[in-house]
Enzyme design. Sequence first.
Site, PDB file in Angstrom:
ATOM      1  N   GLU A 210       0.670  -1.238   0.026  1.00 16.49           N
ATOM      2  CA  GLU A 210      -0.146   0.006  -0.081  1.00 16.49           C
ATOM      3  C   GLU A 210       1.057   1.151   0.029  1.00 16.49           C
ATOM      4  O   GLU A 210       1.259   1.439   0.837  1.00 16.49           O
ATOM      5  CB  GLU A 210      -1.077   0.081   1.138  1.00 16.49           C
ATOM      6  CG  GLU A 210      -1.776  -1.227   1.203  1.00 16.49           C
ATOM      7  CD  GLU A 210      -3.083  -1.005   0.106  1.00 16.49           C
ATOM      8  OE1 GLU A 210      -3.162   0.048  -0.426  1.00 16.49           O
ATOM      9  OE2 GLU A 210      -3.613  -1.983  -0.085  1.00 16.49           O
ATOM     10  N   CYS A 244      -2.206   9.359   2.575  1.00 18.35           N
ATOM     11  CA  CYS A 244      -1.986   8.919   1.472  1.00 18.35           C
ATOM     12  C   CYS A 244      -2.738   8.931   0.233  1.00 18.35           C
ATOM     13  O   CYS A 244      -2.324   9.019  -0.913  1.00 18.35           O
ATOM     14  CB  CYS A 244      -1.353   7.216   1.421  1.00 18.35           C
ATOM     15  SG  CYS A 244      -3.101   6.293   2.063  1.00 18.35           S
TER      16      CYS A 244
END
Length: 433
Positions: A210, A244
């Site tokens: 990720e 993010c």
Amino acid sequence: MENYQELTAKQKSFFRSGQTKDVQFRKDALNKLKELMMSHEQDILDALKKDLNKPEIEAKRAEVGLVLSEINYMIENLTSWSTPVEVKTPETHGEAESFIVPEPYGAALVIAPWNYPVQLAVNPLAGAIAAGNTAVLKPSELTPNTSNLLAEMINENFPEEYVRVVEGEVETSTALLKEKFDYIFFTGSTGVGRIVAEAAAKNLTPTTLELGGKSPAIVHEDADLDETAKRLARGKFANAGQTCVAPDYVYAHRSVKDQLITKIKEVITNTYGGEVSGSTFPHVVSERHFDRLQNFLDNGKLVAGGKSDRSQLFIEPTVLDEISWDDAVMKDEIFGPILPIMTYDETFDAIEEIMNHPKPLALYLFSDDEKVQDDVLNNISFGGGAINDTINHMTSHYLPFGGVGDSGMGAYHGKASFDTFSHFKSILKRSNK
């Protein structure tokens, strides 16, 4: 650098005992994890305040609430997810039957980041538990108070052969990656993701990465600028931009760019007051990250914010105009409260420029024009995103969350978390007669 061979061996031995494959055992573990989150809620909020100056309301929602919601969803659906699924069998195979059995990989390693140090640690940990694995969790050393709390919560309530938190610096992660885990789940930067993938490749260990990237927000000429400004500011400046999936930059249609900037400045004032304070706004995580962000503040034309205080690791919400791809702020993911704005005249031009750069983790489009929506969605590859919103796609149990290309591989959340930590074993069964 400590050797974690003994810990890995203990977890693999416990996994082979078969206890973690029992669905009720998994549910009990998830319920215990849920109870720990609830009973330590104030401790979690306090640790996040110390590490990141994260506002309590934001931490409750993004760090505690999302985790509890995810665990509840897993407990509710775990029985059906774990049940073998019968599928069709070709006629050429006679009177055979076929089914798919979800099974855990074994011993999993979860390496978590610092920006959401509870959510991004406990959510994948819950997925590993739900699928029936044992797990080692390595929190980030950049948020030491949260890391210490997670270690205390988990290590005092779970046996180390089942779930264990291991704290430490980069050397600890390096040592853990030398062990032969059965699955690795990493959240962090693209650069470190490559290191993790290289380490995993030596043992052919399946991996979820990720990562991040420069996630664009495209604001078309038909966008509702009042709502667009609110949703952009919320997505960008939450957690001081250290998210993010935060909008990394804005591509605004030339006809609305100036008005959009005015609206964003109004939202900043209405949200944080006439003067943003380092005592209430989230902090940048470290001096190194602060210095990197500070270097971007003279790019283009400063139209909002720009004040900073290194002693508090504080940078106020900032908007930069007259930015191009040649500016330093556009070279890598910003990961801070700085929003560059670029302009386009034709949608195709913006699409082409985005496609000329690494695939982003998220993309946001503000437009009700269905042709524009189709053009963007059908041409640009990205992990996930939203139309007329930001970041909320990652809060849904029903939307797998993950990246593509430089922004990662694999996905999780909801059933996707169970699937990620499971191998789906295909079986064809026929009579011996």
